[in-house]
Every structure is written in structure tokens, then in C-alpha cells.
Write a protein that holds these residues in place. Structure first.
Motif, PDB file in Angstrom:
ATOM      1  N   UNK A 361       0.824  -1.211   0.000  1.00  0.00           N
ATOM      2  CA  UNK A 361       0.000   0.000   0.000  1.00  0.00           C
ATOM      3  C   UNK A 361       0.861   1.265   0.000  1.00  0.00           C
ATOM      4  N   UNK A 362       1.950   1.260   0.743  1.00  0.00           N
ATOM      5  CA  UNK A 362       2.844   2.422   0.760  1.00  0.00           C
ATOM      6  C   UNK A 362       3.488   2.630  -0.610  1.00  0.00           C
ATOM      7  N   UNK A 363       3.862   1.530  -1.251  1.00  0.00           N
ATOM      8  CA  UNK A 363       4.441   1.627  -2.593  1.00  0.00           C
ATOM      9  C   UNK A 363       3.415   2.196  -3.580  1.00  0.00           C
ATOM     10  N   UNK A 364       2.175   1.751  -3.456  1.00  0.00           N
ATOM     11  CA  UNK A 364       1.120   2.261  -4.328  1.00  0.00           C
ATOM     12  C   UNK A 364       0.885   3.756  -4.103  1.00  0.00           C
ATOM     13  N   UNK A 365       0.957   4.179  -2.852  1.00  0.00           N
ATOM     14  CA  UNK A 365       0.753   5.598  -2.563  1.00  0.00           C
ATOM     15  C   UNK A 365       1.852   6.450  -3.203  1.00  0.00           C
ATOM     16  N   UNK A 366       3.108   6.021  -3.057  1.00  0.00           N
ATOM     17  CA  UNK A 366       4.227   6.773  -3.648  1.00  0.00           C
ATOM     18  C   UNK A 366       4.085   6.829  -5.166  1.00  0.00           C
ATOM     19  N   UNK A 367       3.717   5.703  -5.742  1.00  0.00           N
ATOM     20  CA  UNK A 367       3.540   5.639  -7.202  1.00  0.00           C
ATOM     21  C   UNK A 367       2.401   6.559  -7.651  1.00  0.00           C
ATOM     22  N   UNK A 368       1.292   6.556  -6.900  1.00  0.00           N
ATOM     23  CA  UNK A 368       0.145   7.391  -7.255  1.00  0.00           C
ATOM     24  C   UNK A 368       0.480   8.877  -7.130  1.00  0.00           C
ATOM     25  N   UNK A 369       1.167   9.254  -6.066  1.00  0.00           N
ATOM     26  CA  UNK A 369       1.540  10.665  -5.877  1.00  0.00           C
ATOM     27  C   UNK A 369       2.480  11.138  -6.985  1.00  0.00           C
ATOM     28  N   UNK A 370       3.317  10.238  -7.463  1.00  0.00           N
ATOM     29  CA  UNK A 370       4.278  10.579  -8.515  1.00  0.00           C
ATOM     30  C   UNK A 370       3.586  10.785  -9.860  1.00  0.00           C
ATOM     31  N   UNK A 371       2.530  10.021 -10.131  1.00  0.00           N
ATOM     32  CA  UNK A 371       1.915  10.014 -11.466  1.00  0.00           C
ATOM     33  C   UNK A 371       0.602  10.767 -11.579  1.00  0.00           C
ATOM     34  N   UNK A 372      -0.023  11.105 -10.458  1.00  0.00           N
ATOM     35  CA  UNK A 372      -1.348  11.725 -10.529  1.00  0.00           C
ATOM     36  C   UNK A 372      -1.331  13.056 -11.268  1.00  0.00           C
ATOM     37  N   UNK A 373      -0.216  13.790 -11.176  1.00  0.00           N
ATOM     38  CA  UNK A 373      -0.130  15.093 -11.837  1.00  0.00           C
ATOM     39  C   UNK A 373      -0.142  15.003 -13.354  1.00  0.00           C
ATOM     40  N   UNK A 374       0.150  13.833 -13.901  1.00  0.00           N
ATOM     41  CA  UNK A 374       0.189  13.655 -15.350  1.00  0.00           C
ATOM     42  C   UNK A 374      -1.154  13.212 -15.918  1.00  0.00           C
ATOM     43  N   UNK A 375      -2.171  13.164 -15.096  1.00  0.00           N
ATOM     44  CA  UNK A 375      -3.481  12.691 -15.555  1.00  0.00           C
ATOM     45  C   UNK A 375      -4.512  13.818 -15.496  1.00  0.00           C
ATOM     46  N   UNK A 376      -5.493  13.727 -16.366  1.00  0.00           N
ATOM     47  CA  UNK A 376      -6.589  14.695 -16.343  1.00  0.00           C
ATOM     48  C   UNK A 376      -7.535  14.363 -15.193  1.00  0.00           C
ATOM     49  N   UNK A 377      -7.940  15.368 -14.423  1.00  0.00           N
ATOM     50  CA  UNK A 377      -8.804  15.102 -13.260  1.00  0.00           C
ATOM     51  C   UNK A 377     -10.093  14.370 -13.614  1.00  0.00           C
ATOM     52  N   UNK A 378     -10.649  14.623 -14.810  1.00  0.00           N
ATOM     53  CA  UNK A 378     -11.924  14.015 -15.166  1.00  0.00           C
ATOM     54  C   UNK A 378     -11.776  12.724 -15.961  1.00  0.00           C
ATOM     55  N   UNK A 379     -10.544  12.324 -16.255  1.00  0.00           N
ATOM     56  CA  UNK A 379     -10.334  11.055 -16.952  1.00  0.00           C
ATOM     57  C   UNK A 379     -10.527   9.902 -15.977  1.00  0.00           C
ATOM     58  N   UNK A 380     -10.743   8.721 -16.524  1.00  0.00           N
ATOM     59  CA  UNK A 380     -10.958   7.543 -15.671  1.00  0.00           C
ATOM     60  C   UNK A 380      -9.731   7.269 -14.793  1.00  0.00           C
ATOM     61  N   UNK A 381      -8.551   7.352 -15.394  1.00  0.00           N
ATOM     62  CA  UNK A 381      -7.343   7.068 -14.606  1.00  0.00           C
ATOM     63  C   UNK A 381      -7.090   8.181 -13.599  1.00  0.00           C
ATOM     64  N   UNK A 382      -7.419   9.418 -13.972  1.00  0.00           N
ATOM     65  CA  UNK A 382      -7.269  10.522 -13.028  1.00  0.00           C
ATOM     66  C   UNK A 382      -8.192  10.370 -11.834  1.00  0.00           C
ATOM     67  N   UNK A 383      -9.425   9.979 -12.083  1.00  0.00           N
ATOM     68  CA  UNK A 383     -10.372   9.764 -10.997  1.00  0.00           C
ATOM     69  C   UNK A 383      -9.912   8.610 -10.103  1.00  0.00           C
TER      70      UNK A 383
END
Length: 483
Positions: A361-383
């Protein structure tokens, strides 16, 4: 000649449109499964043509070799499993005699074959005779003394037995039959009664079971850890049906569940239950109607299945990142499968989760924080990213106690009967009907959790509730029933 005009769509928006299209194609095809197998592009079984139990698959369709002209056809023959007949079902024997027994033949044994016989619901009449005595009081006056109605009749002065009432209520709330179909079924045997009669019986049974329902709710409110969810149910109104809600509450350790019928989904409706909740932990999805429970000292757990579902829905939007997340969720669920298969106690389950699940879970959090900025907020992956990060602290709570569940799948399974039922009878005719439904669904959900036959439990309860003292009424709850 007029030239064709084109609309240029930026690539990020185009990706979002493609993702939405993929999502609704699955929805339109009624694809409900969330099964995910890493590394697979196409489900071969979707390309199979079923011929009388044999699946024929054209391997060339899914081949990655574009220049291959050879077609391999594989056949898979399935053998039907023989019907299992439980040992406790009553049996009767038929002995088939052998004609023209050869001279000198010696009997060895019987070859036994069991076939399952079914008798449609049979109807009979129970005749109850109550003696009437005439008692003289003086020379000109008399009074009459009559035996009371027996306690095993749930509704005195009615011609509905406990078995009939249990059958009708189970048919509606377990087998999802609308009342008018029940009327038709009985009419085939010459038994004619109106839908209004059945509705009146339901009302009387609901009143009779109300005290038992309150005991059920009390037990859940006294649990230390519960799960909560809600789903819609249509209420018939002049001018069109409106959405009302069934709120579900489930105590996993006690194996009890209850529903509450409410007019809406606002936080105030959850308060009807949680004002009297004595526990410390509540597990739910990300619905904001539960957020205020933190102010009352209740620790909120999130549902891992909801977080996973967001990434599953994003497979058509960003396959690489969605697959990465799904592979991590798969590892978390493999840990749960491991602890279940070993039949460990809660302290051992906590220990394994602390060692294996928390690093994932900690690894997933770090990965998500690193990549979330590259996604559109309203896209499926961004959501999906934003939901996971928002719920992260709550997703982590299940690792703190081995008695907690990783997700809300159990309570979602309890919602399915209502979802099937509302497709058949579509709506409740009144708010009163909504309260009846909540009561009956609560008992039958608890029956399901405890592996109890709902008809046998309800028949037994209706036969005994009038003779059971109030202080012992909890003994009639489904989790306390033994056939």
C-alpha cells in the motif's frame, strides 16, 4: 461542391472520449464482471462458439502472428456433473423385479439408482375446533365460554397459517415474486384470494415481527465494527416513481444485518442509525454522508474493492498504469486468500497484513503521488488516482486489526437480492411497504449470513412468537435458529 468540415479534438480529450466509449460499451453489453488477468488482451472464451457443450475457438483470430494462415481448432468437451441428492432428503424405495430369472441364478445385490422427485407446493386445510360451553349464571341468563385461538396461529381470526404466511413472504422477498404472480399460482389449485388480502397479511406479520426487528438492530448497534452501504428503491408516486433508499448495516463478526428504509441519501438519514451506535469502527465506500462520523470518534474504514474498481474502469483509458495498480490489488487479495486458507486467528492475520500488505500500500501511494499530476482530473485514470489517494488512510485501517475485512463485498452481496427483487416488482407502493421490505430483507439477509433456511426460520418464528416471553424474544432471531 461543399468541402467537408472537421472538428479537431486535442489528444487528451480524445483519450477521455475513447475511455468513456469503452466504459459504456461494456455497460451496454451488461458486462458486470471485474475479473482481471494480467497480460491478456482478449478473452478467448468471448470468441468461442458453443456447440452442445463443445467450445470451438479459432486460434488464428487471437494470434499475434499476422502472416499465419494455419487455423488450429481446439475442442473442449465438458462432462455434466451428476445431480447431488442430499442425504437428509426423505427417500422411498421401488424394487424392480427381474422377469424370467434364469434357473440356478443366485441373488447378489441391488443396483441402486436415485432420481429426484418434486411435488409442487401442496395445499391442505387445518381444521381447528374450539369447544364452546354455555354456562348458566341465573335462571334466565347464560354466558358462553370458548377456548382461545392457539398461539401457533400468527394472525388470530385469520385463515392464514404460519406456513402460508412464511411461504408468501419468502416468495416475495427471497424468490422475488410479485404478489400478482402468487395469486396466479394459487388460483391454479382453485385457491382464490385478492392481492389486498396478501398485503393485509404482510402488514399483520410486520407488526408481529417489529419487536424482533428492533432486537436485531440493537445487536448491530452494539457491535464494535460494522459495514454500511445504501442502494435505491423506487417508490410509486402520482406522476411517476421516485428514488428512495435502503440503508444496509452489517456486523461481520456477529453475522447479523439490518436494513432501514429512508426517503433520501443525505447524512441525516445515516444518523437515524449511528446516533445509537456504540461501536468504534464503520466501513463504507467514499460517500461523504459518512464523513461526519469521525467527529463522533468513529474510525472509518474504506473498501478496497471500490478503489480497485476505479482502476479496472480505467483500463480503456490508460492500460499501463491501470494494469500496474490492478496487479498490486491482486497481491493484496492474495494475502487475504492466504490468511483465510490457513484459518488463522485475528492476531496472526494482523501480523501478516502488517508485514506483507502495508509495504504494498505504501508503494502504491508513492507511485500514485508521482503520477497523478500527469493525468486529467476528469479522466478515468485521473479519478482512480485521486480516489485512491483521498481514501488512502482509510484503506490502511484494515491492517490494524485482523477482524476487519479488506472490503465491503459481503454487504454488497446482501444487496443483490433487493437488486433482483426491484427488477421484478419494480417499486414499493407506499412508504409503509418500504418499511415492511426493510424488516423482511433484514431477517432474510441474516438467514443468508448464518446458512439458515429462510422458510423454516420464518415458519418456526411465526408459530412461536406469540407464546415467547418478551425477555426471551431474541432467541427467535435467525442467528439463534437451529432446524
Amino acid at each position: 461542391m461543399q468541402e467537408a468540415s472537421y472538428i479537431c479534438v486535442p489528444k487528451p480529450q480524445w483519450d477521455e472520449i475513447i475511455s468513456e466509449l469503452d466504459y459504456y460499451k461494456k455497460w451496454y453489453a451488461n458486462r458486470k464482471t471485474e475479473r482481471y488477468a494480467p497480460g491478456t488482451e482478449v478473452d478467448n472464451q468471448q470468441l468461442a462458439i458453443d456447440f452442445a457443450g463443445e467450445s470451438v475457438i479459432d486460434e488464428n483470430i487471437t494470434s499475434s502472428e499476422g502472416n499465419s494462415n494455419r487455423k488450429e481448432v481446439k475442442t473442449k468437451k465438458g462432462k455434466a456433473k451428476r445431480l447431488f441428492i442430499p442425504a437428509d432428503i426423505p427417500r422411498k424405495e421401488v424394487i424392480v423385479e427381474l422377469e424370467n430369472i434364469p434357473e440356478g441364478a443366485k441373488f447378489i445385490r441391488y443396483e441402486t439408482t436415485e432420481v429426484l422427485e418434486v411435488t409442487p407446493p401442496s395445499v391442505s386445510a387445518l381444521v381447528i375446533k374450539r369447544p364452546v360451553f354455555m354456562v348458566p349464571e341465573d335462571d334466565d341468563r347464560f354466558r358462553y365460554v370458548t377456548a382461545d385461538y392457539p398461539d401457533f396461529l400468527p394472525i388470530p381470526k385469520s385463515n392464514a397459517s404460519a406456513s402460508l404466511l412464511a411461504y408468501l413472504i419468502m416468495s416475495k422477498f427471497v424468490d422475488h415474486l410479485p404478489i400478482y404472480r402468487m395469486v396466479q399460482i394459487f388460483r391454479r389449485d382453485g385457491i382464490i384470494f385478492n392481492s389486498s388480502t396478501i398485503n393485509n397479511w404482510f402488514k399483520k406479520v410486520h407488526e408481529l415481527l417489529q419487536c424482533l426487528y428492533e432486537k436485531l438492530v440493537d445487536q448491530i448497534q452494539q457491535a464494535s465494527y460494522i459495514q454500511a452501504d445504501e442502494t435505491t428503491i423506487k417508490l410509486a408516486r402520482k406522476g411517476g416513481a421516485v428514488d428512495n433508499y435502503m440503508w444496509y448495516y452489517h456486523a461481520p463478526l456477529e453475522k447479523v444485518a439490518c436494513l432501514q428504509y429512508q426517503k433520501g441519501r443525505a447524512a441525516e438519514y445515516a444518523d437515524d442509525f449511528f446516533l445509537d451506535y456504540e461501536g468504534d469502527f464503520a466501513q463504507a465506500d467514499g460517500y461523504a454522508g459518512y464523513n461526519h462520523l469521525k467527529d463522533r470518534g468513529i474510525t472509518l474504514l474504506a473498501c478496497m474493492a471500490h478503489a480497485r474498481r476505479k482502476f479496472f474502469d480505467a483500463l480503456g483509458n490508460d492500460k499501463e498504469m491501470a494494469e500496474y495498480a490492478l496487479s498490486k490489488f491482486q497481491l493484496l487479495y492474495e494475502i487475504e486468500e492466504e490468511v483465510r486458507s490457513k484459518n488463522l486467528d485475528f492476531s496472526q492475520i494482523k501480523g501478516i497484513r502488517q508485514v506483507k500488505a502495508i509495504p504494498i500500500l505504501k508503494e502504491m501511494k508513492s507511485w500514485a503521488e508521482k503520477n497523478v499530476g500527469d493525468t486529467l482530473p476528469k479522466s478515468k485514470i485521473g479519478k482512480a488516482f485521486r480516489y485512491f489517494l483521498k481514501m488512502y488512510d482509510r484503506l490502511l485501517v484494515y491492517t490494524e486489526d485482523g477482524s476487519f475485512l479488506i472490503d465491503n463485498n459481503l454487504i454488497e452481496n446482501l444487496i443483490r437480492p433487493l437488486a433482483i427483487g426491484r427488477k421484478n416488482y419494480m417499486f414499493v407502493g407506499s412508504e409503509r411497504g418500504g418499511y415492511w421490505a426493510a424488516t423482511f430483507y433484514s431477517f432474510f439477509a441474516t438467514c443468508k449470513l448464518n446458512g439458515v433456511n429462510p422458510y423454516q426460520w420464518l415458519k418456526h418464528t411465526l408459530e412461536n412468537i406469540r407464546s415467547t416471553p418478551e425477555e426471551n424474544i431474541s432467541s427467535l432471531l435467525p442467528q439463534n435458529f437451529s432446524e
